[in-house]
Design a protein around this motif. Structure first.
Motif, PDB file in Angstrom:
ATOM      1  N   ILE A 196     -42.229  44.924 -82.884  1.00  0.00           N
ATOM      2  CA  ILE A 196     -42.944  45.036 -81.608  1.00  0.00           C
ATOM      3  C   ILE A 196     -42.926  46.479 -81.125  1.00  0.00           C
ATOM      4  CG2 ILE A 196     -42.914  44.347 -79.182  1.00  0.00           C
ATOM      5  CD1 ILE A 196     -41.698  41.708 -80.085  1.00  0.00           C
ATOM      6  N   LEU A 197     -41.720  47.072 -81.159  1.00  0.00           N
ATOM      7  CA  LEU A 197     -41.592  48.440 -80.671  1.00  0.00           C
ATOM      8  C   LEU A 197     -42.406  49.398 -81.517  1.00  0.00           C
ATOM      9  CD1 LEU A 197     -37.827  48.523 -79.694  1.00  0.00           C
ATOM     10  CD2 LEU A 197     -39.824  48.505 -78.205  1.00  0.00           C
ATOM     11  N   LEU A 198     -42.443  49.105 -82.810  1.00  0.00           N
ATOM     12  CA  LEU A 198     -43.203  49.954 -83.731  1.00  0.00           C
ATOM     13  C   LEU A 198     -44.677  49.974 -83.326  1.00  0.00           C
ATOM     14  CD1 LEU A 198     -42.174  51.410 -86.318  1.00  0.00           C
ATOM     15  CD2 LEU A 198     -43.318  49.615 -87.619  1.00  0.00           C
ATOM     16  N   VAL A 199     -45.220  48.759 -83.121  1.00  0.00           N
ATOM     17  CA  VAL A 199     -46.639  48.657 -82.759  1.00  0.00           C
ATOM     18  C   VAL A 199     -46.899  49.349 -81.426  1.00  0.00           C
ATOM     19  CG1 VAL A 199     -48.511  47.087 -82.193  1.00  0.00           C
ATOM     20  CG2 VAL A 199     -46.957  46.527 -84.044  1.00  0.00           C
ATOM     21  N   ALA A 200     -46.015  49.067 -80.462  1.00  0.00           N
ATOM     22  CA  ALA A 200     -46.204  49.649 -79.136  1.00  0.00           C
ATOM     23  C   ALA A 200     -46.133  51.163 -79.205  1.00  0.00           C
ATOM     24  CB  ALA A 200     -45.139  49.117 -78.183  1.00  0.00           C
ATOM     25  N   ARG A 201     -45.146  51.679 -79.978  1.00  0.00           N
ATOM     26  CA  ARG A 201     -44.985  53.126 -80.050  1.00  0.00           C
ATOM     27  C   ARG A 201     -46.204  53.766 -80.699  1.00  0.00           C
ATOM     28  NH1 ARG A 201     -39.897  54.156 -82.909  1.00  0.00           N
ATOM     29  NH2 ARG A 201     -39.070  52.566 -81.515  1.00  0.00           N
ATOM     30  N   ARG A 260     -48.475  56.472 -78.908  1.00  0.00           N
ATOM     31  CA  ARG A 260     -48.597  57.808 -79.484  1.00  0.00           C
ATOM     32  C   ARG A 260     -50.079  58.191 -79.584  1.00  0.00           C
ATOM     33  NH1 ARG A 260     -46.072  57.538 -84.615  1.00  0.00           N
ATOM     34  NH2 ARG A 260     -44.115  57.239 -83.480  1.00  0.00           N
ATOM     35  N   VAL A 261     -50.888  57.226 -80.030  1.00  0.00           N
ATOM     36  CA  VAL A 261     -52.335  57.479 -80.094  1.00  0.00           C
ATOM     37  C   VAL A 261     -52.844  57.875 -78.713  1.00  0.00           C
ATOM     38  CG1 VAL A 261     -54.569  56.383 -80.417  1.00  0.00           C
ATOM     39  CG2 VAL A 261     -52.740  55.923 -82.028  1.00  0.00           C
ATOM     40  N   ALA A 272     -54.536  61.363 -77.370  1.00  0.00           N
ATOM     41  CA  ALA A 272     -55.932  61.400 -76.913  1.00  0.00           C
ATOM     42  C   ALA A 272     -56.020  61.664 -75.415  1.00  0.00           C
ATOM     43  CB  ALA A 272     -56.615  60.080 -77.245  1.00  0.00           C
ATOM     44  N   LYS A 273     -54.967  61.288 -74.673  1.00  0.00           N
ATOM     45  CA  LYS A 273     -54.916  61.493 -73.210  1.00  0.00           C
ATOM     46  C   LYS A 273     -56.118  60.874 -72.499  1.00  0.00           C
ATOM     47  CE  LYS A 273     -51.882  65.447 -72.886  1.00  0.00           C
ATOM     48  NZ  LYS A 273     -51.788  65.786 -74.322  1.00  0.00           N
ATOM     49  N   ILE A 274     -56.520  59.670 -72.962  1.00  0.00           N
ATOM     50  CA  ILE A 274     -57.635  58.999 -72.296  1.00  0.00           C
ATOM     51  C   ILE A 274     -57.150  58.355 -71.003  1.00  0.00           C
ATOM     52  CG2 ILE A 274     -59.310  57.126 -72.480  1.00  0.00           C
ATOM     53  CD1 ILE A 274     -60.215  59.043 -74.376  1.00  0.00           C
ATOM     54  N   PHE A 296     -49.087  47.314 -71.258  1.00  0.00           N
ATOM     55  CA  PHE A 296     -48.272  47.191 -70.047  1.00  0.00           C
ATOM     56  C   PHE A 296     -47.862  48.581 -69.561  1.00  0.00           C
ATOM     57  CE2 PHE A 296     -44.207  46.726 -67.882  1.00  0.00           C
ATOM     58  CZ  PHE A 296     -44.524  45.773 -66.950  1.00  0.00           C
ATOM     59  N   VAL A 297     -47.383  49.401 -70.498  1.00  0.00           N
ATOM     60  CA  VAL A 297     -46.955  50.754 -70.133  1.00  0.00           C
ATOM     61  C   VAL A 297     -48.126  51.549 -69.558  1.00  0.00           C
ATOM     62  CG1 VAL A 297     -46.042  52.926 -71.033  1.00  0.00           C
ATOM     63  CG2 VAL A 297     -45.095  50.752 -71.818  1.00  0.00           C
ATOM     64  N   GLN A 298     -49.275  51.448 -70.230  1.00  0.00           N
ATOM     65  CA  GLN A 298     -50.428  52.232 -69.767  1.00  0.00           C
ATOM     66  C   GLN A 298     -50.905  51.790 -68.393  1.00  0.00           C
ATOM     67  OE1 GLN A 298     -53.586  52.707 -72.706  1.00  0.00           O
ATOM     68  NE2 GLN A 298     -52.100  52.170 -74.270  1.00  0.00           N
ATOM     69  N   ILE A 299     -50.964  50.475 -68.190  1.00  0.00           N
ATOM     70  CA  ILE A 299     -51.442  50.000 -66.886  1.00  0.00           C
ATOM     71  C   ILE A 299     -50.428  50.346 -65.804  1.00  0.00           C
ATOM     72  CG2 ILE A 299     -52.208  47.965 -65.586  1.00  0.00           C
ATOM     73  CD1 ILE A 299     -53.261  46.798 -68.132  1.00  0.00           C
ATOM     74  N   THR A 300     -49.126  50.336 -66.168  1.00  0.00           N
ATOM     75  CA  THR A 300     -48.111  50.745 -65.201  1.00  0.00           C
ATOM     76  C   THR A 300     -48.337  52.190 -64.777  1.00  0.00           C
ATOM     77  OG1 THR A 300     -46.577  49.262 -66.292  1.00  0.00           O
ATOM     78  CG2 THR A 300     -45.638  50.864 -64.783  1.00  0.00           C
ATOM     79  N   VAL A 301     -48.614  53.060 -65.749  1.00  0.00           N
ATOM     80  CA  VAL A 301     -48.884  54.460 -65.427  1.00  0.00           C
ATOM     81  C   VAL A 301     -50.078  54.560 -64.486  1.00  0.00           C
ATOM     82  CG1 VAL A 301     -49.634  56.669 -66.385  1.00  0.00           C
ATOM     83  CG2 VAL A 301     -47.897  55.326 -67.571  1.00  0.00           C
ATOM     84  N   LEU A 302     -51.115  53.781 -64.804  1.00  0.00           N
ATOM     85  CA  LEU A 302     -52.303  53.764 -63.956  1.00  0.00           C
ATOM     86  C   LEU A 302     -51.941  53.378 -62.526  1.00  0.00           C
ATOM     87  CD1 LEU A 302     -55.468  53.791 -63.847  1.00  0.00           C
ATOM     88  CD2 LEU A 302     -55.375  51.373 -64.338  1.00  0.00           C
ATOM     89  N   GLN A 303     -51.050  52.361 -62.400  1.00  0.00           N
ATOM     90  CA  GLN A 303     -50.690  51.884 -61.070  1.00  0.00           C
ATOM     91  C   GLN A 303     -49.817  52.878 -60.331  1.00  0.00           C
ATOM     92  OE1 GLN A 303     -50.037  47.753 -60.336  1.00  0.00           O
ATOM     93  NE2 GLN A 303     -50.183  47.335 -62.508  1.00  0.00           N
ATOM     94  N   LEU A 304     -49.010  53.633 -61.100  1.00  0.00           N
ATOM     95  CA  LEU A 304     -48.167  54.633 -60.442  1.00  0.00           C
ATOM     96  C   LEU A 304     -49.031  55.696 -59.773  1.00  0.00           C
ATOM     97  CD1 LEU A 304     -45.229  55.098 -62.957  1.00  0.00           C
ATOM     98  CD2 LEU A 304     -45.233  53.977 -60.724  1.00  0.00           C
TER      99      LEU A 304
END
Lengths: 56, 222, 253, 183
Positions: free
Chosen positions: B5-10, B14-15, B19-21, B103-111
């Motif tokens: 799981i962590l591998l996929v998430a990482r 990383r992508v 890309a910093k989208i 989850f991590v990305q949406i959390t960043v968005l919410q922050l």
């Protein structure tokens, strides 16, 4: 709208919608059947069904 | 399984970092939407204050949809999907890993969005615990549903319109629950905010279960 | 039913012709019973006649969506063993879902009209109405997914999974009136509760359900056959394309 | 296009069995979680959170908490209390033996005239001395939107007359008597 008018409109929409949908299904089947050259074999059947549905 | 799981998430993160989208485009866009809402409502602060919770989750929905799209465009480009299938990673791990990354990305968005509504809409928080619980529950539901429905439209030519069409009805209850919970947390509505947060957890749980069961079918193409 | 591999089975068969005629007769009788024979309600007056199209429609929609999910499960099981198998389950799922969407739309429209005369409003965001409209939109999405240009196996598999997930909403719609406080009245008939509806109306309602069921069955069978024809056409079109390409290649050499 | 005959690339049977076992397991998990979730939803009951309306007794109880806020209130109309004057309708609604006085300021739907009809009103409490069937009250409900909530009871108009009697058992526990309608 009065009660009677509402009932008439409601039933009307229902029946028109179902009749339109049935006709569409049957005609589409007939159309593709002809396109594929298999419609002719059973054409009479399809036509009977078309008339059966459009009236409802 | 956890390492997988962590591998996929990482990998996904990383992508994203390269890309910093998410940070470079989606977050500013979501902030812009918050501003546009203010224009639309004529900066009527009492209206903005009451609607802040709903507008916040609408912005999250919009930004989140873009992120979900992006998460699967990365996979389907250049036949990456086949590569993923061939790697020995199990389907459940793949599902959970991608959900975690989202989850991590949406959390960043919410922050970024969170301070946005506090500053732009002039609202105060009365219940921080509820606010965070609702945000976490909502983000969980968003990311899990997002992965499940994202894969449904992945790789199809019309995905840009299909994904929102499939996703919005599913996320509508999350949007509703999130808005109500936030309204309670922001003190504009007395109500069962915790129940709403609980509902979002339930939605997340149901979709996790469905995703674990169904992800294999969705990825095994033919 | 290894389905439709011979062309002669594609169009109407004697069985469906009988079914079609009986659907027509049954709906005609339904109109007579519902609009003329059955009595007006003591409170609602004539408006109660909406009951006989509104309630059967949503039951048929529930039933169609149940059929969609069942055949989706069967399709997933079959196609798992061999990717080219179980196509008929996929077609059945698609045709039932389309019929279900038509009946959900009818439920919503008749419900809005009925609501206007009895409640005094077309629409309220109560739990029943909201979940029903979500159900409608979800299955519209399902139909959109089925229509996409994609490899048939991939598309069918995704659609089948979506059908399974979407069905979760059906019990929520049905029980929403018991779980939440709604403007919408409680279910007209439910298991283990004495029907609070007078005999003539009760029988008219049951009969209408039967009539609409016959019509829906006929529709699903025909829609199934049309989907099969569409697939045949697509296959044939592909073959024609390949043939013309081959000819061109031969010509250019 | 894949031209390999599909029946030749079937997985070896032991592999397939393993896949199947994993699948059965996941189906179990799915159903367990689904059942759990459904139970959770029903038990915890979003019914409190998604109040489409408050019944009269709850609305009276929560009066201080509600203040001037808009909400929906539900109760049955007491037929003898309905008075109409220059676009304003006043009447009393009752639920669980709690009575509230209502001042309604728009045209009521047609079915409002049926005796003991349950209605949902949108509006807010206003302080003011009023006399109701249940005794003196310090507030009345000011409403500008009325929805008639019809029940799932259907009866033939040919057999049953419209009665002024309250529904069976509805007022049995109440301390007050309801006078017959003026008509």
């Amino acid at each position: 709208m009065s009660e009677v008018a509402t009932v008439v409109v409601g039933w009307g929409i229902t029946f028109v919608a179902l009749a339109t949908y049935s006709t569409w299904v049957v005609l589409r089947g007939k159309g593709i059947g002809q396109e594929l050259g298999i419609g002719e074999i059973e054409q009479s059947d399809v036509e009977k069904d078309t008339s059966a549905t459009t009236d409802s | 399984m956890l390492t997988e799981i962590l591998l996929v998430a990482r990998k996904d993160l990383r992508v994203e970092r390269r890309a910093k989208i998410a940070l470079g485009q989606v977050a500013p866009l979501a902030l812009l939407i918050l501003m546009v809402f203010a224009f639309a409502l004529d900066a009527n602060t009492s209206l903005l204050e009451r609607g802040a919770g709903g507008l916040y989750w609408l912005a999250v929905l919009y930004g989140g949809t873009l992120l979900i799209q992006r998460s699967f465009d990365v996979e389907t480009d250049d036949g990456n999907m086949d590569a993923l299938r061939m790697s020995a990673i199990g389907m459940p791990s793949l599902f959970l890993g991608k959900a975690l990354a989202l989850f991590v990305q949406i959390t960043v968005l919410q922050l970024i969005l969170g301070p946005g509504i506090l500053l732009l809409y002039n609202v105060g928080v009365v219940d921080w615990a509820l606010l965070f619980a609702a945000a976490i529950a909502g983000t969980l539901a968003f990311s899990v549903c997002g992965v499940l429905w994202g894969v449904m439209s992945a790789g199809l030519r019309v995905r840009a319109t299909l994904l929102p069409l499939l996703l919005v009805p599913v996320l509508a209850p999350v949007l509703l629950a999130g808005s109500r919970a936030f309204e309670t947390a922001l003190g504009v509505r007395a109500g069962a905010g915790w129940t709403w947060a609980g509902l979002m957890f339930v939605i997340a749980a149901v979709h996790t279960a469905l995703g674990l069961g169904a992800f294999g079918f969705l990825l095994e193409e033919g | 039913m290894p389905g439709a591999n011979s062309a002669a089975k594609m169009t109407a068969t004697p069985v469906t012709r009988v079914l079609g005629v009986s659907a027509l007769a049954a709906t005609a009788l339904m109109a007579v019973l519902g609009l003329i024979v059955s009595p007006p309600d003591v409170i609602q007056g004539e408006a109660v006649r909406m009951l006989y199209v509104h309630v059967p429609s949503i039951w048929i929609a529930y039933g169609s969506f149940a059929l969609t999910s069942t055949s989706s499960v069967l399709f997933l099981r079959r196609s798992r063993r061999r990717a080219d198998q179980g196509r008929h389950y996929d077609r059945l799922a698609g045709s039932a879902a389309e019929v279900g969407v038509v009946f959900t739309a009818i439920t919503l429209i008749t419900g809005m009209l009925w609501g206007k005369v009895t409640w005094g409003t077309y629409w309220q965001w109560d739990a029943r109405l909201t979940t029903t409209v979500l159900l409608f939109v979800t299955y519209l999405g399902y139909l959109a997914l089925r229509r996409l240009p994609a490899e048939p196996t991939v598309r069918s598999r995704r659609a089948a999974v979506m059908a399974l997930i979407s069905f979760v909403n059906v019990p929520i719609v049905h029980y929403s009136v018991d779980w939440w406080r709604t403007l919408h009245q409680k279910a007209s008939l439910s298991v283990g509760r004495r029907p609070e509806i007078t005999g003539e109306m009760y029988w008219t309602l049951l009969y209408s359900t039967l009539a609409v069921t016959i019509l829906a069955t006929w529709l699903i069978i025909h829609r199934y056959r049309v989907i099969r024809l569409e697939e045949l056409r697509d296959e044939e079109g592909l073959e024609a394309l390949i043939a013309s390409r081959l000819n061109k290649d031969v010509g250019s050499h | 296009m894949d031209l390999t005959p599909l029946h030749e690339v079937e997985a070896p049977s032991d592999l397939r069995r393993r896949v199947h076992r994993r699948r059965r397991w996941s189906v179990l998990v799915i159903s367990a979680v689904l059942i759990f979730a459904m139970a959770f939803i029903t038990a915890q009951g979003l019914r409190n959170a998604t109040l489409f309306f408050r019944n009269v007794d709850e609305a009276v109880e929560q009066r201080s908490e509600l203040g001037e806020r808009r909400f929906r209130i539900q109760g049955r109309v007491i037929p003898s209390s309905v008075k109409s004057e220059s676009g304003l309708t006043t009447f009393e609604i009752v639920h669980n033996c709690v009575v509230a006085s209502v001042l309604h300021s728009s045209d009521p739907p047609e079915l409002f005239s049926s005796p003991w009809i349950p209605v949902v009103l949108e509006g807010h409490w206003i302080a003011g001395e009023v006399m109701t069937l249940g005794g003196n009250d310090s507030h009345y409900f000011s409403s500008d939107r009325m929805l008639v909530k019809h029940t799932n009871e259907y009866a033939s108009a040919n057999e049953q007359r419209v009665t002024e009697e309250p529904p069976e058992g509805f007022l049995d526990q109440c301390s007050f008597e309801v006078p017959a309608a003026a008509s």
